[in-house]
Write an enzyme that holds these catalytic residues in place. Structure first.
Site, mmCIF file in Angstrom:
data_model
loop_
_atom_site.group_PDB
_atom_site.id
_atom_site.type_symbol
_atom_site.label_atom_id
_atom_site.label_comp_id
_atom_site.label_asym_id
_atom_site.label_seq_id
_atom_site.Cartn_x
_atom_site.Cartn_y
_atom_site.Cartn_z
ATOM 1 C CG ASP A 87 -4.531 11.704 1.873
ATOM 2 O OD1 ASP A 87 -3.874 12.748 1.759
ATOM 3 O OD2 ASP A 87 -4.981 11.065 0.912
ATOM 4 C CD GLU A 101 -4.781 15.321 -1.251
ATOM 5 O OE1 GLU A 101 -4.127 14.433 -1.818
ATOM 6 O OE2 GLU A 101 -4.617 16.540 -1.473
#
Length: 432
Positions: A273, A315
């Site tokens: 992430d 993301e």
């Protein structure tokens, strides 16, 4: 050859292979009964199947290309069949052939460069109207004044271009050149498999026309493979839209789901992430956020140890290591984390950005508005006997990812290892 140019050139692999195979088959003195029957029906089958495929995916432009190619094939096939059976040409054969040589590249180039902009039905009707507006008057004029039309088409306008290796009427070549140039520019602006196929197909039609009467199977074979190249390119783009993320170029969530179904008993899944990604978007805008995602994806794509990266969503990224254990994967995860951290992302002032690419390369590093350091957090989990499905391993990897976030971000943490599984780099100041 760079990876980008190799990837772009890969768009031409399939249509060029089909074209070369079709040219080789067309050069055979005769085809056996099976292939003769196959290529007699294949253009019609491809028109019906490919047309339905195009309509289902709202690809009216490609449907029109198939229709124009098939229409030319249909008109010429009648003349070729008579010539093959009797050894003589029908009275209208020359006029029909010359009109096809002129109108085929004109309509093909027009439809290939004509973007879909309105409703599917309206777009289709507009293209159909253009076809009737061009083809119907042309053939009506040829039927009403055949000799005058034939003389006008066959007139030698540029004697210096008259040569045996240019067997078509002279008017056809400028139309082909303009259409090929337009399709080449279209591909350079938007490199896509279907744009590459359009370019190769038009080149194949240019190579096909001089062989229509001289080689028995040239019309059927080359028309079939060129229509097949268009259909395959549409299928290829449909696959990419479904399985590949357009922004990052990585395989997407659906591709990941397919891969998870084929994993064995031993594998590792890591979830990565981007740290503080929302802050990037809020501070620098979504265009910089897209740059960040592309940067992270480019580094994750190079992951070693047998791993493969996927864009999981937003993301977040997933890395899958089939047949590996956790201790084997951790060094590779740490290496890719460090590679992302050590790459400073330069922010440029858009108002002073050079418009010429070469000038931009020469001044790279100068005029930057600032740099940002991008970091990621990674959580990894190994498939254990208590976990029945890959989805459970992903949940475990997510828990490790949350642990990495809680440990201060910019680190790799393995599930169930509070100490040795975490590797954390020293924080660097973000500058802008």
């Amino acid at each position: 050859m760079s990876r980008l140019s190799a990837r772009l050139f890969s768009h031409f692999y399939t249509p060029l292979a089909l074209l070369l195979g079709g040219l080789a088959a067309a050069r055979q003195p005769s085809l056996n009964e099976f292939f003769t029957s196959l290529f007699n029906v294949l253009p019609t089958v491809l028109l019906l199947v490919g047309g339905a495929f195009c309509i289902a995916y709202a690809r009216i432009r490609e449907a029109c290309l198939l229709a124009v190619t098939y229409l030319s094939y249909f008109l010429l096939d009648t003349q070729v069949d008579h010539y093959r059976l009797t050894g003589t040409l029908l009275p209208e054969a020359a006029l029909t052939f010359h009109l096809c040589c002129l109108l085929l590249p004109a309509l093909y180039g027009l439809y290939a460069l004509w973007h879909e902009r309105t409703h599917l039905l309206q777009d289709g009707l507009a293209r159909l109207a253009v076809l009737f507006a061009v083809a119907v008057p042309a053939f009506a004029l040829a039927r009403r004044f055949p000799e005058a039309t034939l003389d006008w088409l066959a007139e030698i306008r540029w004697p210096f271009l008259q040569a045996d290796w240019l067997p078509l009427i002279q008017l056809a070549y400028p139309v082909f050149v303009v259409a090929l140039l337009g399709l080449f520019i279209q591909y350079l602006r938007r490199p896509r498999p279907v744009h590459a196929a359009k370019l190769v197909v038009l080149a194949g039609l240019l190579l096909m026309l001089p062989q229509v009467f001289s080689r028995p199977g040239a019309l059927n074979v080359l028309s079939s493979v060129m229509m097949l190249a268009l259909v395959v390119s549409i299928a290829q783009e449909a696959y990419q839209m479904a399985f590949r993320d357009e922004l990052t170029g990585l395989p997407g969530r659906r591709a990941l789901n397919e891969r998870l179904q084929r994993l064995g008993r031993h594998y590792v899944i890591a979830m990565a992430d981007v740290d503080r990604f929302k802050a990037f978007n809020d501070t620098y805008g979504h265009d910089v956020g897209d740059q960040v995602l592309r940067l992270v994806a480019s580094r994750l794509r190079k992951i070693g140890g047998g791993g493969r990266a996927y864009r999981y969503g937003g993301e977040e990224f997933a890395l899958v290591f089939p047949g590996r254990d956790l201790q084997h994967c951790l060094p590779y995860l740490e290496a890719v984390r460090g590679a992302i951290e050590s790459y400073p992302l330069q922010l440029r002032d858009k108002t002073s950005r050079p418009k010429i690419a070469e000038q931009g390369r020469q001044h790279r590093g100068a005029g930057a508005a600032g740099t940002v350091s991008v970091t990621i957090s990674i959580g990894a989990a190994e498939r254990l006997a208590t976990q029945r499905t890959p989805e459970e391993v992903i949940k475990t990897a997510d828990q490790a990812l949350y642990s990495a976030k809680g440990a201060g971000r910019n680190c790799v943490r393995a599930h169930g290892d509070n100490r040795r599984g975490a590797v954390r780099a020293e924080k660097q100041t973000t500058s802008a």
